[in-house]
Motif scaffolding. Structure first.
Motif, PDB file in Angstrom:
ATOM      1  N   GLN A  91       0.532  -0.417  -6.737  1.00 43.81           N
ATOM      2  CA  GLN A  91       0.318   0.020  -5.364  1.00 43.81           C
ATOM      3  C   GLN A  91      -1.157  -0.178  -5.053  1.00 43.81           C
ATOM      4  O   GLN A  91      -2.023   0.146  -5.883  1.00 43.81           O
TER       5      GLN A  91
ATOM      6  N   PRO B 185      -4.112   0.753 -13.782  1.00 44.39           N
ATOM      7  CA  PRO B 185      -3.802   0.479 -12.372  1.00 44.39           C
ATOM      8  C   PRO B 185      -2.305   0.615 -12.100  1.00 44.39           C
ATOM      9  O   PRO B 185      -1.472   0.374 -12.967  1.00 44.39           O
ATOM     10  N   GLN B 186      -1.978   1.006 -10.886  1.00 48.49           N
ATOM     11  CA  GLN B 186      -0.595   1.147 -10.467  1.00 48.49           C
ATOM     12  C   GLN B 186      -0.167  -0.065  -9.643  1.00 48.49           C
ATOM     13  O   GLN B 186      -1.002  -0.819  -9.151  1.00 48.49           O
TER      14      GLN B 186
ATOM     15  N   ALA C 154      -4.452   1.154  -6.836  1.00 47.75           N
ATOM     16  CA  ALA C 154      -4.546   2.597  -6.982  1.00 47.75           C
ATOM     17  C   ALA C 154      -4.407   2.969  -8.450  1.00 47.75           C
ATOM     18  O   ALA C 154      -3.814   2.244  -9.242  1.00 47.75           O
ATOM     19  N   ARG C 155      -4.979   4.121  -8.803  1.00 53.17           N
ATOM     20  CA  ARG C 155      -4.875   4.612 -10.178  1.00 53.17           C
ATOM     21  C   ARG C 155      -4.368   6.044 -10.177  1.00 53.17           C
ATOM     22  O   ARG C 155      -4.589   6.767  -9.228  1.00 53.17           O
TER      23      ARG C 155
ATOM     24  N   THR D 129      -7.643  -3.078  -3.553  1.00 54.55           N
ATOM     25  CA  THR D 129      -7.839  -2.712  -4.948  1.00 54.55           C
ATOM     26  C   THR D 129      -6.666  -1.832  -5.415  1.00 54.55           C
ATOM     27  O   THR D 129      -6.098  -1.084  -4.627  1.00 54.55           O
TER      28      THR D 129
ATOM     29  N   ARG E 254      -4.701   0.040  -2.540  1.00 57.01           N
ATOM     30  CA  ARG E 254      -5.397   0.738  -1.460  1.00 57.01           C
ATOM     31  C   ARG E 254      -5.547  -0.212  -0.281  1.00 57.01           C
ATOM     32  O   ARG E 254      -5.238  -1.403  -0.368  1.00 57.01           O
TER      33      ARG E 254
ATOM     34  N   THR F 116       0.811  -1.218   0.000  1.00 56.23           N
ATOM     35  CA  THR F 116       0.000   0.000   0.000  1.00 56.23           C
ATOM     36  C   THR F 116       0.841   1.264   0.000  1.00 56.23           C
ATOM     37  O   THR F 116       0.284   2.364   0.004  1.00 56.23           O
TER      38      THR F 116
END
Length: 428
Positions: free
Chosen positions: A419, A416-417, A427-428, A425, A421, A99
Motif C-alpha cells: 500500500q 514495506p506494505q 506504507a509501513r 512511497t 502513500r 493508496t
C-alpha cells in the motif's frame, strides 16, 4: 515514620451498561443488511456480465473462450472500459487504489457510482483483483453520508467501522473475520471500556452482513481438500518451511509494487495506464492459462478438486503468473482488492509443495502457503490465520498454522506494505 498509602489500580476497564449499547443495535442491523445486499448485487451483476463476455459472446463469434486471442482482447478491452470510467465519470472512480487498504476513507457520494461501475467491469473482465477494497469504500461512504444525516447525534466514527465490519462479514460469510479485523485495528488506538463493549456494534453489523450473504448467496470457502489426521513432526517441519517461503514470495511482490506502480504512473493518463495494464495481463494469461484470471475464488476451487491434476512445474507457473498479475492489476489503476488473488497464489504454491514432496499433506501445504502470502500482502495477522484455516476446515491444522505464523510474521513485520502513500512511497 510516615505511613505510605498505596492506591490499587483497577484490574480492568469498567464495562458499559446495556442501555449504552442498545441504541447501536438498529444502526448496526441496517448497515449490515444494506452492505451485504450491495456486495451481493454487485457480485451478481459482475458474474452475469462475465458469463456474457467469456461465454455467450465468444461462442457467438466462434472464438475459443480461453484462447490466447480472446483473453488478450478481453483484458485490453476491460482496461479501456475501466479507463473511460476513471477518466470521464464524475469522481474518477475514487483515489488511486494503490493508496487504499481495508480501512477505507469516507468518500463523497458523487464518487461512489463510478467506483462501483469500475469494480463491476474489473470483476467481469478478468483482472486479478477481488471486490473487497472498493466495496468496503462504497459501503463506508454510503453509511457515513446517510448515517450523519439520519442520526446526527451518533458519533461520526461509528458509521465507517459498522460499514467495514458489515462488508467483511458479507465477504467472508462469517462475522468472525469482521471481529478479528476490528479488534486488530482497536489494538493500535486508545480504547474506552472493555474490548467486547467496543466490538458489540461492529460484531452486530458483521453478523447481519454475514447472515444476509449466507441466506441470499450461500457462499463457502471450504475447498474440500482431504482432512488432516493427527499432526506429526514432519507436518510441523513442513509448516515451518512453507509459510516463511510463501511470505518471502509475497514480499517480492510487495517490494516490486512501488516500482511497477511508478512505471504505470509515467503514462500519466488512465486511458494509457489501464489498457497497458490490460495488455500485460493478457500476456500473463497466455503464459499461465485461464485459471490465473479473475479474482481467483472459483479457480481455487477448481485446483482443489484435483490436487494431482497438475505437475509441480505447472503449479509453480500458475503461482508466479498469478502473483505477477496481482502486482500489475494493483499497480495500473484497476479498482479491486488483493486478498482473493493472494489466496489463489498461496493455494497454487501449497499444491506445488505437495507435488514436489508428496509427504506434505495438501491441506497443510495450502493452508500454510496461503497464510504466508496473506501475511505479506495484507499484513493482517488474524485475517490471514482465519482465511487459511477456513479454506481447509481441518481442526488439526490450527496449531500448525499458529506455529507457522511466527517465523512468517518475523519476515514481514516492519517491512514495506503493499500500500502506498500519496507521494508513492510504501506504507509501513
Amino acid at each position: 515514620m510516615a505511613q505510605e498509602t498505596t492506591q490499587q489500580a483497577p484490574l480492568s476497564a469498567p464495562t458499559a451498561p446495556a442501555r449504552a449499547l442498545l441504541p447501536f443495535i438498529l444502526p448496526a442491523v441496517v448497515v449490515g443488511v444494506a452492505a451485504s445486499l450491495l456486495f451481493v448485487g454487485v457480485s451478481a451483476a459482475a458474474e452475469r456480465l462475465q458469463h456474457v463476455l467469456w461465454g455467450s459472446l465468444p461462442d457467438a463469434l466462434g472464438v475459443g473462450r480461453w484462447s490466447v486471442l480472446w483473453m488478450f482482447v478481453m483484458l485490453v478491452t476491460t482496461g479501456i472500459a475501466v479507463g473511460l470510467v476513471v477518466w470521464k465519470v464524475p469522481g474518477h472512480a475514487g483515489p488511486d487504489p494503490a493508496t487504499l487498504g481495508l480501512d477505507a476513507p469516507a468518500l463523497p457520494p458523487a464518487v461512489l457510482p463510478g467506483l462501483l461501475l469500475a469494480t463491476a467491469l474489473m470483476l467481469a473482465g478478468g483482472p486479478s483483483l477481488g471486490p473487497e477494497n472498493p466495496i468496503i469504500a462504497v459501503n463506508v461512504g454510503l453509511a457515513a453520508w446517510l448515517g450523519t444525516r439520519l442520526m446526527p447525534r451518533a458519533p461520526g466514527s461509528l458509521w465507517p467501522v459498522l460499514a467495514e465490519s458489515a462488508t467483511i462479514g458479507a465477504l467472508f460469510g462469517t462475522p468472525v473475520a469482521a471481529a478479528l479485523v476490528v479488534s486488530e485495528a482497536l489494538a493500535g488506538r486508545p480504547m474506552r471500556g472493555r474490548l467486547w463493549d467496543n466490538l458489540f456494534a461492529p460484531l452486530t453489523a458483521g453478523t447481519c452482513g454475514a447472515m444476509t450473504t449466507t441466506l441470499v448467496a450461500h457462499p463457502t470457502f471450504d475447498l474440500g481438500l482431504p482432512p488432516m489426521g493427527h499432526p506429526r513432526a514432519g507436518d510441523l517441519a513442513a509448516a515451518l518451511v512453507i509459510a516463511p517461503a510463501a511470505a518471502l514470495l509475497g514480499m517480492c511482490a510487495v517490494y516490486a509494487f512501488p516500482y511497477v506502480h511508478a512505471g504505470f504512473r509515467r503514462l500519466r493518463h488512465p486511458m494509457l495506464m489501464l489498457p497497458a495494464g490490460g495488455a500485460v495481463l493478457g500476456a500473463l494469461a497466455a503464459l499461465g492459462g485461464h485459471l490465473t484470471l479473475f479474482k481467483g475464488l472459483s479457480e481455487v476451487g477448481e485446483l482443489a478438486r484435483d490436487p494431482e491434476g497438475w505437475s509441480a512445474g505447472q503449479f509453480a507457473v500458475m503461482t508466479l503468473v498469478k502473483l505477477a498479475a496481482l502486482l500489475v492489476a494493483a499497480s495500473c489503476g484497476f479498482r479491486g482488492g488483493r486478498i482473493f488473488p493472494a489466496v489463489f497464489v498461496g493455494t497454487a504454491l501449497g499444491l506445488c509443495a505437495h507435488a514436489l514432496v508428496p509427504a506434505v499433506h495438501p491441506s497443510l501445504g495450502v493452508a500454510t502457503a496461503v497464510l504466508g502470502v496473506l501475511l505479506a500482502i495484507t499484513r493482517q495477522g488474524w485475517v490471514s490465520l482465519f482465511t487459511a484455516a477456513v479454506l481447509v476446515a481441518s481442526p488439526a491444522v490450527l496449531a500448525l498454522l499458529c506455529a507457522a505464523s511466527l517465523p512468517a510474521w518475523l519476515l514481514v513485520t516492519g517491512r514495506p506494505q503493499m500500500q502506498l502513500r500519496q507521494d508513492g512511497t510504501p506504507a509501513r
